[in-house]
Design an enzyme around this catalytic site. Structure first.
Site, PDB file in Angstrom:
ATOM      1  N   ASN A   8     -72.863 -85.653 -30.056  1.00  0.00           N
ATOM      2  CA  ASN A   8     -71.665 -86.500 -30.078  1.00  0.00           C
ATOM      3  C   ASN A   8     -71.533 -87.116 -28.694  1.00  0.00           C
ATOM      4  O   ASN A   8     -71.058 -86.488 -27.754  1.00  0.00           O
ATOM      5  CB  ASN A   8     -70.430 -85.673 -30.425  1.00  0.00           C
ATOM      6  CG  ASN A   8     -69.172 -86.513 -30.534  1.00  0.00           C
ATOM      7  OD1 ASN A   8     -69.152 -87.684 -30.171  1.00  0.00           O
ATOM      8  ND2 ASN A   8     -68.108 -85.903 -31.019  1.00  0.00           N
ATOM      9  N   LYS A  15     -71.363 -83.977 -26.229  1.00  0.00           N
ATOM     10  CA  LYS A  15     -71.355 -82.608 -26.723  1.00  0.00           C
ATOM     11  C   LYS A  15     -72.553 -82.421 -27.643  1.00  0.00           C
ATOM     12  O   LYS A  15     -73.029 -83.381 -28.250  1.00  0.00           O
ATOM     13  CB  LYS A  15     -70.071 -82.321 -27.505  1.00  0.00           C
ATOM     14  CG  LYS A  15     -68.802 -82.415 -26.694  1.00  0.00           C
ATOM     15  CD  LYS A  15     -67.595 -81.976 -27.498  1.00  0.00           C
ATOM     16  CE  LYS A  15     -67.306 -82.923 -28.648  1.00  0.00           C
ATOM     17  NZ  LYS A  15     -66.067 -82.573 -29.379  1.00  0.00           N
ATOM     18  N   ARG A  92     -73.300 -88.563 -34.114  1.00  0.00           N
ATOM     19  CA  ARG A  92     -72.035 -89.129 -34.546  1.00  0.00           C
ATOM     20  C   ARG A  92     -71.947 -90.572 -34.050  1.00  0.00           C
ATOM     21  O   ARG A  92     -72.134 -90.856 -32.868  1.00  0.00           O
ATOM     22  CB  ARG A  92     -70.864 -88.339 -33.964  1.00  0.00           C
ATOM     23  CG  ARG A  92     -69.510 -88.924 -34.358  1.00  0.00           C
ATOM     24  CD  ARG A  92     -68.391 -88.411 -33.480  1.00  0.00           C
ATOM     25  NE  ARG A  92     -67.109 -88.986 -33.866  1.00  0.00           N
ATOM     26  CZ  ARG A  92     -66.140 -89.278 -33.004  1.00  0.00           C
ATOM     27  NH1 ARG A  92     -66.316 -89.063 -31.715  1.00  0.00           N
ATOM     28  NH2 ARG A  92     -65.003 -89.797 -33.425  1.00  0.00           N
ATOM     29  N   LEU A 210     -55.174 -83.220 -37.572  1.00  0.00           N
ATOM     30  CA  LEU A 210     -54.219 -83.357 -36.478  1.00  0.00           C
ATOM     31  C   LEU A 210     -54.814 -82.790 -35.197  1.00  0.00           C
ATOM     32  O   LEU A 210     -54.877 -81.572 -34.999  1.00  0.00           O
ATOM     33  CB  LEU A 210     -52.915 -82.623 -36.812  1.00  0.00           C
ATOM     34  CG  LEU A 210     -52.241 -83.001 -38.142  1.00  0.00           C
ATOM     35  CD1 LEU A 210     -50.991 -82.176 -38.354  1.00  0.00           C
ATOM     36  CD2 LEU A 210     -51.938 -84.490 -38.191  1.00  0.00           C
ATOM     37  N   GLY A 211     -55.296 -83.676 -34.348  1.00  0.00           N
ATOM     38  CA  GLY A 211     -55.777 -83.304 -33.029  1.00  0.00           C
ATOM     39  C   GLY A 211     -55.156 -84.259 -32.029  1.00  0.00           C
ATOM     40  O   GLY A 211     -54.088 -84.815 -32.263  1.00  0.00           O
ATOM     41  N   GLY A 213     -56.422 -87.094 -31.441  1.00  0.00           N
ATOM     42  CA  GLY A 213     -56.440 -88.171 -32.418  1.00  0.00           C
ATOM     43  C   GLY A 213     -56.053 -87.569 -33.756  1.00  0.00           C
ATOM     44  O   GLY A 213     -56.368 -86.413 -34.031  1.00  0.00           O
ATOM     45  N   ARG A 242     -52.075 -92.375 -28.469  1.00  0.00           N
ATOM     46  CA  ARG A 242     -52.081 -93.590 -29.278  1.00  0.00           C
ATOM     47  C   ARG A 242     -50.783 -93.709 -30.070  1.00  0.00           C
ATOM     48  O   ARG A 242     -50.228 -92.710 -30.519  1.00  0.00           O
ATOM     49  CB  ARG A 242     -53.275 -93.599 -30.239  1.00  0.00           C
ATOM     50  CG  ARG A 242     -54.621 -93.580 -29.555  1.00  0.00           C
ATOM     51  CD  ARG A 242     -55.740 -93.600 -30.587  1.00  0.00           C
ATOM     52  NE  ARG A 242     -56.998 -93.165 -30.007  1.00  0.00           N
ATOM     53  CZ  ARG A 242     -57.898 -92.420 -30.636  1.00  0.00           C
ATOM     54  NH1 ARG A 242     -57.682 -92.047 -31.881  1.00  0.00           N
ATOM     55  NH2 ARG A 242     -59.014 -92.060 -30.035  1.00  0.00           N
ATOM     56  N   GLY A 331     -57.410 -79.333 -34.064  1.00  0.00           N
ATOM     57  CA  GLY A 331     -56.783 -78.433 -33.103  1.00  0.00           C
ATOM     58  C   GLY A 331     -55.311 -78.167 -33.333  1.00  0.00           C
ATOM     59  O   GLY A 331     -54.862 -77.016 -33.362  1.00  0.00           O
ATOM     60  N   VAL A 332     -54.512 -79.212 -33.509  1.00  0.00           N
ATOM     61  CA  VAL A 332     -53.085 -79.037 -33.738  1.00  0.00           C
ATOM     62  C   VAL A 332     -52.832 -78.487 -35.132  1.00  0.00           C
ATOM     63  O   VAL A 332     -52.057 -77.543 -35.319  1.00  0.00           O
ATOM     64  CB  VAL A 332     -52.340 -80.376 -33.531  1.00  0.00           C
ATOM     65  CG1 VAL A 332     -50.863 -80.228 -33.887  1.00  0.00           C
ATOM     66  CG2 VAL A 332     -52.500 -80.868 -32.093  1.00  0.00           C
ATOM     67  N   GLU A 385     -67.142 -80.598 -37.899  1.00  0.00           N
ATOM     68  CA  GLU A 385     -67.813 -81.892 -37.993  1.00  0.00           C
ATOM     69  C   GLU A 385     -69.292 -81.781 -37.642  1.00  0.00           C
ATOM     70  O   GLU A 385     -70.130 -82.492 -38.206  1.00  0.00           O
ATOM     71  CB  GLU A 385     -67.114 -82.893 -37.080  1.00  0.00           C
ATOM     72  CG  GLU A 385     -65.697 -83.234 -37.550  1.00  0.00           C
ATOM     73  CD  GLU A 385     -64.924 -84.066 -36.566  1.00  0.00           C
ATOM     74  OE1 GLU A 385     -64.932 -85.296 -36.694  1.00  0.00           O
ATOM     75  OE2 GLU A 385     -64.317 -83.470 -35.643  1.00  0.00           O
TER      76      GLU A 385
END
Length: 398
Positions: A8, A15, A92, A210-211, A213, A242, A331-332, A385
């Site tokens: 990625n 990564k 990616r 929900l991260g 982004g 954003r 993450g969130v 992912e």
């Protein structure tokens, strides 16, 4: 043993994970950062032994040097590429436009097409392409596969992806809704079917990725029929930095009255809005902690964040014509029990009931957080992912 190396690549970092395909286990992972700066860094972990190594003062002038740093890390910490050579390298790529609706083996023609689509993702596609070309120098004898964030959403019907602007302009400049996070939405929706023990083809699912982004997707029988991101990753939910949905006249107003240039507006929307713009802090953990401590600004921002998600849950339930599952991921979504509870509070009329004890359970495993009598299953499913990229890469190249 067959392995896939998943990459990625960003403009100044990349990564990676080495994944054994037969057992779908991670063999190693790492991160190379500050590429092109005076002092780069890398961190590498051998998942088989747990041993890690890092260097915060590495010389990484470009992506090719970054891949050499990765090779050095594998040589130093393992596992050995002699024992686990990658049979395919999966990359990616953020934007595939309408050209790519599935993972695709990289050829010179595909590289040209990715480059041509850079105008739709100027912050991402050029960096993705740099990573592909650097990896090809290191792994010249194995196939490289591009896996596109937008591909999964190419099943959206025209009425869902069409903007109501002059049709000739839309066609000339490829203006339509494409959606992002498709790799995650695909993986999570398929894992939902596996977890529930039901055929994917019969499930109506809303996935909330929900991260920093964030995006929502309405998935009917494994096919994306609607998603919150649009031409770019700006549309939709409130994110870390954003804005999400915005009346376009706001930008015209700011241009005329505040004298903001188009570059200023682009920077504002992508880097200085969202939670950061509302509170001065783009990290959900910090914002929520401040709200719990009584910070009214933080609580007001979280109310905006939650309201936007609830609006999409209601709209997508209508678009799907019913609902079998709501799934939180990233993450969130995976870690914030309070947010999950407050987002779905009061939606019993949609058949959604949260079990507070299940919701509060901290786990890295997929789990149900709804009550036994809830008509709609509410789940937390960790996204992966990298594994999805490995799967798709192997499917088209091996």
């Amino acid at each position: 043993m067959t392995a896939a190396l998943v990459v990625n690549s960003g403009s100044s970092s990349f990564k990676y994970q080495l994944i054994e395909l037969d057992g779908e286990r991670t063999l190693a992972s790492g991160l190379v950062e500050r590429i092109g700066e005076s002092s780069g860094s890398w961190k590498h972990t051998n998942a088989l032994t747990g041993e890690s190594a890092s260097n915060d003062a590495a010389q990484v002038p470009d992506h090719a040097a970054g891949f050499q740093a990765m090779l050095d890390a594998f040589a130093r910490t393992g596992p050995s590429f002699d024992e686990h050579p990658p049979s395919v390298v999966g990359h990616r790529v953020v934007h595939g436009g309408t050209t790519f609706d599935r993972a695709t083996v990289v050829t010179p023609e595909v590289e040209q097409q990715i480059e041509a689509l850079a105008s739709l993702a100027p912050l991402h596609n050029p960096a993705n392409l740099e990573g592909i070309r650097a990896a090809q120098q290191v792994f010249a004898d194995v196939p490289h596969v591009a896996v596109f964030d937008t591909a999964f959403h190419q099943t959206m019907p025209p009425h869902a992806y069409t903007y109501a602007i002059p049709a000739d302009l839309a066609e000339q400049y490829q203006i339509r809704r494409y959606g992002m996070h498709g790799t995650s939405h695909k993986y999570v929706s398929e894992q939902t079917a596996v977890f529930l023990g039901r055929p994917l083809a019969e499930l109506k699912t809303i996935v909330l990725h929900l991260g920093n982004g964030a995006s929502a997707a309405a998935i009917d029988g494994g096919r994306s029929i609607e998603t919150s991101m649009g031409l770019t990753p700006l549309e939709g939910l409130v994110m870390g930095t954003r804005s999400g949905d915005l009346d376009p006249a706001v930008l015209i107003h700011l241009h005329r009255r505040a004298g903001l240039s188009f570059d200023d507006l682009d920077d504002m929307l992508n880097k200085r809005s969202g939670l950061l713009g509302l509170t001065g802090n783009g990290d959900m953990r910090d914002v929520q902690a401040a709200a719990i401590d009584g910070d009214e600004t933080a609580e007001a921002a979280l109310a905006v964040y939650r309201h936007r998600i609830r609006r999409y849950v209601g709209a997508y339930t209508a678009q799907l014509g019913g609902l079998d599952a709501v799934v939180f991921t990233a993450g969130v979504g995976e870690n914030n029990a309070l947010l999950r509870r407050r987002v779905l509070a009061g939606l019993e009329h949609l058949g959604i009931e949260i079990d507070d004890d299940r919701n509060e359970l901290h786990s890295r495993e997929a789990r149900v957080i709804s009550t036994d009598v809830s008509r709609v299953a509410v789940l937390v499913i960790p996204t992966n992912e990298e594994l999805e990229i490995a799967r798709q890469s192997a499917a088209v190249a091996l």
